[in-house]
Design a protein around this motif. Structure first.
Motif, PDB file in Angstrom:
ATOM      1  N   VAL A  83       0.807  -1.062  -0.041  1.00  0.00           N
ATOM      2  CA  VAL A  83      -0.043   0.028   0.157  1.00  0.00           C
ATOM      3  C   VAL A  83       0.861   1.259   0.048  1.00  0.00           C
ATOM      4  CG1 VAL A  83      -0.237  -0.016   2.575  1.00  0.00           C
ATOM      5  CG2 VAL A  83      -1.944   1.297   1.018  1.00  0.00           C
ATOM      6  N   THR A  84       0.330   2.143  -0.758  1.00  0.00           N
ATOM      7  CA  THR A  84       1.014   3.601  -0.709  1.00  0.00           C
ATOM      8  C   THR A  84       0.132   4.503  -0.291  1.00  0.00           C
ATOM      9  OG1 THR A  84       2.138   2.611  -2.579  1.00  0.00           O
ATOM     10  CG2 THR A  84       2.328   5.259  -2.137  1.00  0.00           C
ATOM     11  N   LEU A  85       0.777   5.406   0.744  1.00  0.00           N
ATOM     12  CA  LEU A  85      -0.062   6.483   1.353  1.00  0.00           C
ATOM     13  C   LEU A  85       0.888   7.840   0.738  1.00  0.00           C
ATOM     14  CD1 LEU A  85      -0.412   4.271   3.245  1.00  0.00           C
ATOM     15  CD2 LEU A  85      -0.380   5.816   5.189  1.00  0.00           C
ATOM     16  N   SER A  86       0.102   8.644   0.232  1.00  0.00           N
ATOM     17  CA  SER A  86       0.347  10.100  -0.366  1.00  0.00           C
ATOM     18  C   SER A  86       0.430  11.158   0.366  1.00  0.00           C
ATOM     19  CB  SER A  86      -0.762  10.402  -1.538  1.00  0.00           C
ATOM     20  OG  SER A  86      -0.800   9.308  -2.469  1.00  0.00           O
ATOM     21  N   CYS A  87       1.359  12.038   0.301  1.00  0.00           N
ATOM     22  CA  CYS A  87       1.620  13.141   0.944  1.00  0.00           C
ATOM     23  C   CYS A  87       2.288  14.222   0.240  1.00  0.00           C
ATOM     24  CB  CYS A  87       2.741  12.962   2.135  1.00  0.00           C
ATOM     25  SG  CYS A  87       3.225  14.529   3.220  1.00  0.00           S
ATOM     26  N   THR A  88       1.901  15.448   0.210  1.00  0.00           N
ATOM     27  CA  THR A  88       2.301  16.608  -0.605  1.00  0.00           C
ATOM     28  C   THR A  88       2.755  17.712   0.550  1.00  0.00           C
ATOM     29  OG1 THR A  88       0.285  17.470  -1.217  1.00  0.00           O
ATOM     30  CG2 THR A  88       1.510  16.079  -2.788  1.00  0.00           C
ATOM     31  N   TYR A  89       3.611  18.548   0.184  1.00  0.00           N
ATOM     32  CA  TYR A  89       3.979  19.426   1.174  1.00  0.00           C
ATOM     33  C   TYR A  89       4.372  20.867   0.416  1.00  0.00           C
ATOM     34  CZ  TYR A  89       8.687  18.133   0.071  1.00  0.00           C
ATOM     35  OH  TYR A  89       9.795  17.710  -0.537  1.00  0.00           O
ATOM     36  N   ASP A  90       4.300  21.946   1.117  1.00  0.00           N
ATOM     37  CA  ASP A  90       4.571  23.119   0.521  1.00  0.00           C
ATOM     38  C   ASP A  90       5.583  23.872   1.386  1.00  0.00           C
ATOM     39  OD1 ASP A  90       2.872  26.206  -0.439  1.00  0.00           O
ATOM     40  OD2 ASP A  90       4.596  25.333  -1.312  1.00  0.00           O
ATOM     41  N   THR A  91       6.662  24.174   0.848  1.00  0.00           N
ATOM     42  CA  THR A  91       7.814  24.929   1.490  1.00  0.00           C
ATOM     43  C   THR A  91       8.520  25.934   0.416  1.00  0.00           C
ATOM     44  OG1 THR A  91       9.314  25.131   3.176  1.00  0.00           O
ATOM     45  CG2 THR A  91       9.445  23.191   1.595  1.00  0.00           C
ATOM     46  N   SER A  92       8.964  26.870   1.078  1.00  0.00           N
ATOM     47  CA  SER A  92      10.344  27.608   0.105  1.00  0.00           C
ATOM     48  C   SER A  92      11.673  27.181   0.525  1.00  0.00           C
ATOM     49  CB  SER A  92       9.924  28.891   0.238  1.00  0.00           C
ATOM     50  OG  SER A  92      10.121  29.486   1.615  1.00  0.00           O
ATOM     51  N   GLU A  93      11.681  26.510   1.664  1.00  0.00           N
ATOM     52  CA  GLU A  93      13.136  26.300   2.301  1.00  0.00           C
ATOM     53  C   GLU A  93      13.568  25.114   1.294  1.00  0.00           C
ATOM     54  OE1 GLU A  93      14.018  27.237   5.213  1.00  0.00           O
ATOM     55  OE2 GLU A  93      12.495  28.478   5.700  1.00  0.00           O
ATOM     56  N   SER A  94      15.104  24.976   1.498  1.00  0.00           N
ATOM     57  CA  SER A  94      15.805  23.926   0.653  1.00  0.00           C
ATOM     58  C   SER A  94      16.135  22.892   1.628  1.00  0.00           C
ATOM     59  CB  SER A  94      16.827  24.795   0.038  1.00  0.00           C
ATOM     60  OG  SER A  94      17.787  25.262   1.024  1.00  0.00           O
ATOM     61  N   ASN A  95      16.344  23.278   2.997  1.00  0.00           N
ATOM     62  CA  ASN A  95      16.881  22.132   3.770  1.00  0.00           C
ATOM     63  C   ASN A  95      15.738  21.970   4.844  1.00  0.00           C
ATOM     64  OD1 ASN A  95      19.472  21.674   2.609  1.00  0.00           O
ATOM     65  ND2 ASN A  95      20.224  23.708   3.574  1.00  0.00           N
ATOM     66  N   TYR A  96      15.388  20.533   4.937  1.00  0.00           N
ATOM     67  CA  TYR A  96      14.421  20.328   5.700  1.00  0.00           C
ATOM     68  C   TYR A  96      14.268  18.745   6.041  1.00  0.00           C
ATOM     69  CZ  TYR A  96      12.030  19.970   1.235  1.00  0.00           C
ATOM     70  OH  TYR A  96      11.803  19.599  -0.129  1.00  0.00           O
ATOM     71  N   TYR A  97      13.231  18.321   6.713  1.00  0.00           N
ATOM     72  CA  TYR A  97      13.165  17.191   7.205  1.00  0.00           C
ATOM     73  C   TYR A  97      11.706  16.495   6.858  1.00  0.00           C
ATOM     74  CZ  TYR A  97      17.445  17.928   9.102  1.00  0.00           C
ATOM     75  OH  TYR A  97      18.941  18.358   9.209  1.00  0.00           O
ATOM     76  N   LEU A  98      11.593  15.301   6.507  1.00  0.00           N
ATOM     77  CA  LEU A  98      10.098  14.590   6.209  1.00  0.00           C
ATOM     78  C   LEU A  98      10.114  13.532   7.253  1.00  0.00           C
ATOM     79  CD1 LEU A  98       9.936  15.461   2.476  1.00  0.00           C
ATOM     80  CD2 LEU A  98       8.810  16.579   4.101  1.00  0.00           C
ATOM     81  N   PHE A  99       9.043  13.317   7.629  1.00  0.00           N
ATOM     82  CA  PHE A  99       8.848  11.969   8.658  1.00  0.00           C
ATOM     83  C   PHE A  99       7.624  11.384   8.337  1.00  0.00           C
ATOM     84  CE2 PHE A  99      12.146  13.253  11.375  1.00  0.00           C
ATOM     85  CZ  PHE A  99      12.029  14.703  11.431  1.00  0.00           C
ATOM     86  N   TRP A 100       7.387  10.210   8.429  1.00  0.00           N
ATOM     87  CA  TRP A 100       6.073   9.556   8.615  1.00  0.00           C
ATOM     88  C   TRP A 100       6.118   8.889   9.947  1.00  0.00           C
ATOM     89  CZ3 TRP A 100       1.692   9.316   5.679  1.00  0.00           C
ATOM     90  CH2 TRP A 100       2.049   9.702   4.040  1.00  0.00           C
ATOM     91  N   TYR A 101       4.893   9.481  10.741  1.00  0.00           N
ATOM     92  CA  TYR A 101       4.660   8.838  12.318  1.00  0.00           C
ATOM     93  C   TYR A 101       3.289   7.931  12.145  1.00  0.00           C
ATOM     94  CZ  TYR A 101       7.966  12.086  14.348  1.00  0.00           C
ATOM     95  OH  TYR A 101       9.027  12.696  14.972  1.00  0.00           O
ATOM     96  N   LYS A 102       3.349   7.007  12.860  1.00  0.00           N
ATOM     97  CA  LYS A 102       2.380   6.178  12.886  1.00  0.00           C
ATOM     98  C   LYS A 102       1.762   6.268  14.388  1.00  0.00           C
ATOM     99  CE  LYS A 102       1.860   0.866  13.535  1.00  0.00           C
ATOM    100  NZ  LYS A 102       2.555  -0.230  13.352  1.00  0.00           N
ATOM    101  N   GLN A 103       0.334   6.220  14.305  1.00  0.00           N
ATOM    102  CA  GLN A 103      -0.405   6.207  15.575  1.00  0.00           C
ATOM    103  C   GLN A 103      -1.558   5.251  15.695  1.00  0.00           C
ATOM    104  OE1 GLN A 103      -2.881  10.037  16.475  1.00  0.00           O
ATOM    105  NE2 GLN A 103      -2.151   9.783  18.406  1.00  0.00           N
TER     106      GLN A 103
ATOM    107  N   MET B 262      -3.270   5.060  12.364  1.00  0.00           N
ATOM    108  CA  MET B 262      -3.446   6.272  11.724  1.00  0.00           C
ATOM    109  C   MET B 262      -2.018   6.788  11.351  1.00  0.00           C
ATOM    110  SD  MET B 262      -5.358   8.876  10.870  1.00  0.00           S
ATOM    111  CE  MET B 262      -6.796   9.618  11.952  1.00  0.00           C
ATOM    112  N   TYR B 263      -1.740   7.203   9.995  1.00  0.00           N
ATOM    113  CA  TYR B 263      -0.348   7.557   9.708  1.00  0.00           C
ATOM    114  C   TYR B 263      -0.297   9.222   9.182  1.00  0.00           C
ATOM    115  CZ  TYR B 263       0.980   2.804   9.315  1.00  0.00           C
ATOM    116  OH  TYR B 263       1.218   1.377   9.736  1.00  0.00           O
ATOM    117  N   PHE B 264       0.490   9.875  10.032  1.00  0.00           N
ATOM    118  CA  PHE B 264       0.759  11.177   9.782  1.00  0.00           C
ATOM    119  C   PHE B 264       2.055  11.583   8.906  1.00  0.00           C
ATOM    120  CE2 PHE B 264      -2.492  12.695  12.274  1.00  0.00           C
ATOM    121  CZ  PHE B 264      -2.664  11.807  13.360  1.00  0.00           C
ATOM    122  N   CYS B 265       1.811  12.425   7.993  1.00  0.00           N
ATOM    123  CA  CYS B 265       3.028  12.734   7.320  1.00  0.00           C
ATOM    124  C   CYS B 265       3.569  14.121   7.932  1.00  0.00           C
ATOM    125  CB  CYS B 265       2.779  13.097   5.614  1.00  0.00           C
ATOM    126  SG  CYS B 265       3.876  13.700   4.813  1.00  0.00           S
ATOM    127  N   ALA B 266       5.051  14.491   7.900  1.00  0.00           N
ATOM    128  CA  ALA B 266       5.413  15.582   8.868  1.00  0.00           C
ATOM    129  C   ALA B 266       6.423  16.235   8.056  1.00  0.00           C
ATOM    130  CB  ALA B 266       5.549  14.917  10.251  1.00  0.00           C
TER     131      ALA B 266
END
Lengths: 113, 117
Positions: A19-39, A89-93
């Motif tokens: 299964v694939t869970l989708s996530c998109t984000y919006d930022t003007s930053e070039s350095n950042y971190y992305l996470f998936w958390y499970k609840q 529940m899966y959270f993209c962050a």
């Protein structure tokens, strides 16, 4: 301001499927971190996987992998050989540096026996 | 187990009351974050402390306050409680500056469930 969007409020798949869970984000930053958390039903927030934006290689943790498309600002989570314990529940962050986490609204995933 | 502890696990109180939530970060972590998870607002950042100093504020109400003590544990104080304050309150910690660079991954405690009646 940064935003995180999860377009799938709820999904169901059969055990052992991928299964694939989708996530998109919006930022003007070039350095950042992305996470998936499970609840899971216990409500504990569990880190599943982490991706640093400057790394081109997609992160992998056992059955969990991501498809990070920086230009498209997309960060999807793939769960292979899904198990009943993956029901949660899966959270993209998104996080910029030593900063707060911005969470999406979550995708509720049901793994069916 | 993330190594972050929160007490109490559950709290039931009445409107107008004041409560204190406690968080102990992972050993060695300097940063503590507080988040609120409610049904209608999702997960929202409240406040961050780094090595005893307030570092960032989010959507934290004036009725709420927090502090981080010299031993790095943190407390979130909620006063004049309203029904809408019922939520799950998470504490998270991260190492902060370690090895010359920021280690950013946040590890969450089990949360405190607050019910205001």
């Amino acid at each position: 301001a940064q935003t995180v969007t999860q377009s799938q409020p709820e999904m169901s798949v059969q055990e052992a499927e991928t299964v694939t869970l989708s996530c998109t984000y919006d930022t003007s930053e070039s350095n950042y971190y992305l996470f998936w958390y499970k609840q899971p039903p216990s409500r504990q927030m569990i880190l599943v996987i982490r991706q640093e934006a400057y790394k081109q290689q997609n992160a992998t943790e056992n059955r969990f992998s991501v498809n990070f498309q920086k230009a498209a600002k997309s960060f999807s989570l793939k769960i292979s050989d899904s198990q009943l314990g993956d029901t949660a529940m899966y959270f993209c962050a998104f996080m910029r540096g030593n900063d707060k986490i911005i969470f999406g609204k979550g995708t509720r995933l049901h793994i069916l026996p | 187990d993330s190594g972050v502890t929160q007490t109490p696990k559950h709290l039931i109180t009445a409107t107008g009351q004041r409560v204190t939530l406690r968080c102990s970060p992972r050993s060695g972590d300097l940063s503590v974050y507080w988040y609120q998870q409610s049904l209608d607002q999702g997960l929202q950042f409240l406040i961050q402390y780094y090595n005893g100093e307030e570092r960032a504020k989010g959507n934290i109400l004036e009725r709420f306050s927090a502090q981080q003590f010299p031993d790095l544990h943190s407390e979130l104080n909620l006063s004049s409680l309203e029904l809408g304050d019922s939520a799950l309150y998470f504490c998270a910690s991260s190492p902060g500056l370690a090895g010359g660079r920021y280690q950013e991954t946040q590890y969450f405690g089990p949360g405190t469930r607050l019910l205001v009646l």
